[in-house]
Structure formats: structure tokens, C-alpha cells
Write an enzyme that holds these catalytic residues in place. Structure first.
Site, PDB file in Angstrom:
ATOM      1  N   SER A  66      54.092   4.745 -10.463  1.00 59.08           N
ATOM      2  CA  SER A  66      53.378   3.505 -10.159  1.00 59.08           C
ATOM      3  C   SER A  66      52.023   3.410 -10.845  1.00 59.08           C
ATOM      4  O   SER A  66      51.472   2.318 -10.960  1.00 59.08           O
ATOM      5  CB  SER A  66      53.200   3.359  -8.648  1.00 59.08           C
ATOM      6  OG  SER A  66      52.556   4.495  -8.096  1.00 59.08           O
ATOM      7  N   ASP A  83      44.150   3.565  -0.174  1.00 57.28           N
ATOM      8  CA  ASP A  83      44.888   4.001  -1.361  1.00 57.28           C
ATOM      9  C   ASP A  83      43.854   4.368  -2.422  1.00 57.28           C
ATOM     10  O   ASP A  83      43.223   3.497  -3.017  1.00 57.28           O
ATOM     11  CB  ASP A  83      45.786   2.872  -1.859  1.00 57.28           C
ATOM     12  CG  ASP A  83      46.611   3.266  -3.087  1.00 57.28           C
ATOM     13  OD1 ASP A  83      46.314   4.313  -3.699  1.00 57.28           O
ATOM     14  OD2 ASP A  83      47.533   2.510  -3.440  1.00 57.28           O
ATOM     15  N   HIS A 106      45.772   4.243  -6.762  1.00 52.91           N
ATOM     16  CA  HIS A 106      45.937   3.072  -7.614  1.00 52.91           C
ATOM     17  C   HIS A 106      44.607   2.350  -7.797  1.00 52.91           C
ATOM     18  O   HIS A 106      43.628   2.637  -7.105  1.00 52.91           O
ATOM     19  CB  HIS A 106      46.996   2.144  -7.002  1.00 52.91           C
ATOM     20  CG  HIS A 106      48.331   2.785  -6.878  1.00 52.91           C
ATOM     21  ND1 HIS A 106      48.780   3.377  -5.713  1.00 52.91           N
ATOM     22  CD2 HIS A 106      49.318   2.967  -7.792  1.00 52.91           C
ATOM     23  CE1 HIS A 106      49.983   3.882  -5.901  1.00 52.91           C
ATOM     24  NE2 HIS A 106      50.336   3.654  -7.163  1.00 52.91           N
TER      25      HIS A 106
END
Length: 448
Positions: free
Chosen positions: A156, A406, A409
């Protein structure tokens, strides 16, 4: 007689000086020739930035662990693009696009849409020591990418970069543009029909076959992979003109399960596997990928890149933050040149660098884009809690949002745009040989 003797002595002295200079000059030529021959044997990556500016990295050195031993050219027109600092942009160049103007931006990375109110994080630019990153010119890049396919392959973080790339390019591409998914959701596509440009992402977080190969259902307690099985994925990569791989974060669990029975199913109830440490497993996985790359890529057609590991700001004590805190609430980069994030897996990074060096030694034209250091400084740029939340937060997460942050990311616009500027500079600019300056080190090398 006295004057005559003085004249003779003066003539002898001048003669000695002239001969000394001639000997010194000839010796210098010999030494220069020796070092030129020896340095030609070293693998170097050089990218022209302007007619007088280039970047160099010594591909045989460890790009992270031994960065301060790395020989970097700072003489005249060369420098290392990956050694630098973040500076606030006073020229209004950044961000390169606005969040609401990118119709292809995923909810996962749309931080402003999901509640981030501060905007300072949008206006930082990466400033290498001794040179400037080439200005992003979308129209020029679109023309040079006409008829090409760029394919990002990995996890990702590579999807984060892919999403950044299409946001950077979409406003510069006229005509019909489409985005979608195929191959059971593994292949994310962006296509500009009038220019025949494709910018795609293929989900393969461990590159080899694994129990995480589903792009939507991959949350597993264990990491399980099949060592030699890469062709299931790789058959979809062969027609790309530019291949950009990454694989790091999915190997960070301390133990990984290797399927030993060729007939068993990944995650099956009767599977046979061997539990091995993640360092050994990562090395095995990269060896499988390396064999595929060296035998299946036509380097007269395809450019090959591997993205370096990116930072995970999950422990604020690394930058003198609060104990047990994370990237949550951070609004400024780390400005200390000597900063190192303790959470980074140094052994894994060393294996990645070694794998790339071995490929290059075999004549495989692959470039490692060493974005590790530049991401370490940007503790302020993660999606944190400002993203679409797909699972309801627990009561503990609601009371302590740092636990739901998070810190892997990145917000878009943001740091991945810089990765793509570095990538595009590598794709579009010619390569030349350089001379290395062993006396010069990156700033901050004397501070640990």
C-alpha cells in the site's frame, strides 16, 4: 664576479622550480589516471539535473547503514539527491496539486477531507545538499511518457505513491482519462487514451505469492508466503516500460511462515510450513524477485526501480516526544540532520541494498531510490486519524486517538509527491560517469 655567481645561482634555482613543476604535473596525471581506471570499476548512478548539475550515489555502499561512509560528489556540478533537508517553500511551488482537484484521490490518503485543518505540511520541499531537485513540469513529462506504461508493484505504500503520481499528472493530460480496477482488484489502472499513457498499480505486498495477496482481505495474524511462486503475479508485469517495485513493511514481523508443500494452500487448514525469522525470509523473497528480474526484463525497453524503505513514526520518544505517543498531532518535520528512527529494520534495509548491488554486479540495470532518510524527517506528514476509517474505533482508541493513528501512510498532496519527483528525474534524465570525492560526507555525519 659576485654578480655573475648570483646570476648563475638564480638561473639554477629557476631551472629547479620549472623541473619540479613538470615532475609534479606528470605525477598528477599518473595518479589521476590510476584513480580514473579504478573508479570506473565502481557501480554509480548519475542523473543529470541541469547542464551543470547531477547526482551520484555509490551503488556498492550501504545506502542507509553506512551513509556517512558513502562517497558523495560535491565538487562542481554533482551531489546526492537523497542527502538533504526539508525547507519551507517560499516560492509557492508546493503543493504540486490541490486535494479537491484530484478526482482520483483515495479516501485513505485524503487528509484534509477527513478533518486535517493545518496546511503547513503541504508547503515543505526537499532540498538536497549542494543542488536543486528539478522543477516538476507536468506537460513535459506527459509528452515524454506518451505511449508508455508505468507500473508500480508492491504494497500500500506503493499504492500511496501511485495515487500521488496520477494526481500529479492528471491535470496536465488533455482528453479522456479513466481509472478502474481489474484482475480481482489486484490491478489499479489509470489510462489517458489520447496519449496512450497508462499508470498502474499491482498489489503484491511480498512480491512472491503470499496470504496477503487479496487487496481487500489481507489482515492476517501470520505472514505466509510461497518462496518460488512469483510468476502468478509477474506475468502481469512484463509489458511495462517502467517498473517500480517496493516490498519492506510486510516483512517486519519477527517470524514468517514459508510453505514447504507445493500442493498446499496458503492459509489452508492442512498446510505444511516452516517458521523462519523475517530477515532470512526477506532475503529469500528478494532472491526470488532478483532471479525473475534478471531473466525476464528486457532492459532495452524497460527501466527498473526499487523504492527504499519508508519511515514509521510510531514512537515519539525517537524525536523527544511524549512517551507512548506516535505521529498523532505532529505538525512539523524533524529538523535535526542526524536524526535516526529507531523503529527502522536495519537488517532488512541492508539486505535490500545488498540485493540491488548484486543485481547491478550482474549487469542488471536497476536503481534503488533511497527515500529512507527523507521520510524519517517527516513525522508531520502521515495520514494519522485523518482518513477514512473502515472499522469502528474501540472505546480505548476514541479516548486515545494516537492508538488509532496510521503512521505508515502519507497524506496527499505530500511526501510521496517528492518520491515521484525523484523517480521522474531518474526516468527522464541521461546517465553519465562521474568522479567521486572521498573527502566529502553528507551534513550531519559527525552527529549520532
Amino acid at each position: 664576479m659576485v654578480k655573475k655567481n648570483n646570476a648563475i645561482g638564480s638561473w639554477n634555482m629557476m631551472t629547479m622550480i620549472r623541473y619540479s613543476l613538470i615532475i609534479f604535473f606528470l605525477g598528477g596525471l599518473a595518479i589521476n589516471g590510476y584513480y580514473r581506471i579504478n573508479f570506473q570499476e565502481q557501480a554509480t548512478i548519475t542523473i543529470n539535473l541541469t547542464p551543470t548539475t547531477a547526482i551520484t550515489t555509490n551503488a556498492t555502499s550501504n545506502l542507509y547503514l553506512r551513509e556517512c561512509d558513502q562517497k558523495i560528489t560535491h565538487m562542481g556540478s554533482t551531489c546526492d539527491l537523497f542527502s538533504g533537508k526539508w525547507v519551507h517553500d517560499n516560492e509557492s511551488r508546493y503543493p504540486l496539486y490541490k486535494e479537491h482537484e484530484c478526482h482520483y484521490l483515495e479516501d485513505t490518503f485524503a487528509c484534509q477531507t477527513y478533518g486535517r485543518n493545518d496546511t503547513k505540511f503541504l508547503h515543505w520541499k526537499w532540498q538536497p545538499h549542494g543542488c536543486n531537485l528539478p522543477s516538476f513540469d507536468g506537460r513535459e513529462i506527459v509528452e515524454k511518457l506518451r505511449g508508455k506504461r508505468l507500473l508500480f508493484v508492491g504494497d500500500s505504500l506503493n499504492r500511496n505513491q501511485w495515487n500521488s503520481m496520477i494526481c500529479m499528472l492528471q491535470s496536465s493530460i488533455p482528453g479522456v482519462k479513466k481509472a478502474g480496477k481489474s484482475l480481482n482488484g489486484k490491478l489499479f489502472t489509470f489510462r489517458a487514451n489520447d496519449y496512450n499513457i497508462s499508470v498502474d498499480f499491482y498489489w503484491a505486498p511480498m512480491l512472491v505469492e503470499s496470504n496477503g495477496d487479496s487487496p481487500t482481505d489481507h489482515n492476517r495474524k501470520d505472514r505466509i508466503f510461497r518462496l518460488t511462486a512469483i510468476e502468478k503475479h509477474a506475468r502481469h508485469w512484463g509489458d511495462a516500460d517502467v517498473l517500480i517495485f517496493n516490498s519492506y513493511h510486510w516483512w517486519r514481523k519477527t517470524t514468517v511462515k514459508l510453505v514447504t508443500d507445493a500442493g498446499s494452500l496458503l492459509d489452508g487448514s492442512n498446510e505444511l510450513y516452516e517458521e523462519i525469522d523475517n530477515v532470512h525470509a526477506y532475503q529469500m523473497g528478494l532472491e526470488t524477485w532478483s532471479k525473475w528480474a534478471s531473466t525476464h526484463i528486457d532492459f532495452s525497453k524497460t527501466k527498473l526501480f526499487f523504492m527504499g524503505a519508508t519511515a514509521i513514526h510510531s514512537r515519539a520518544t525517537d524525536w523527544r516526544g511524549k512517551n507512548l505517543s506516535t505521529c498523532y498531532g505532529e505538525m512539523d518535520p524533524v529538523m535535526n540532520d542526524g536524526f535516526r528512527e529507531n523503529e527502522m529494520g536495519l537488517e532488512l534495509i541492508s539486505i535490500l541494498e545488498s540485493s540491488i548491488s548484486k543485481l547491478k554486479a550482474k549487469g542488471v540495470n536497476v536503481q534503488l531510490l533511497n527515500v529512507t532518510r527523507l521520510t524519517q524527517y517527516r513525522k508531520d506528514a502521515h495520514t494519522s486519524v485523518n482518513r477514512r476509517i473502515y472499522r469502528p474505533l474501540t472505546d480505548l482508541q476514541k479516548s486515545k486517538p494516537e492508538l488509532a493513528s496510521d503512521c505508515s501512510h502519507w497524506c496527499l498532496p505530500g511526501v510521496p509527491d517528492t518520491w515521484n519527483e525523484l523517480l521522474l528525474a531518474s526516468i527522464l534524465h541521461e546517465q553519465n560517469s562521474v568522479t567521486l570525492n572521498s573527502a566529502t560526507k553528507p551534513q550531519g555525519c559527525d552527529r549520532h
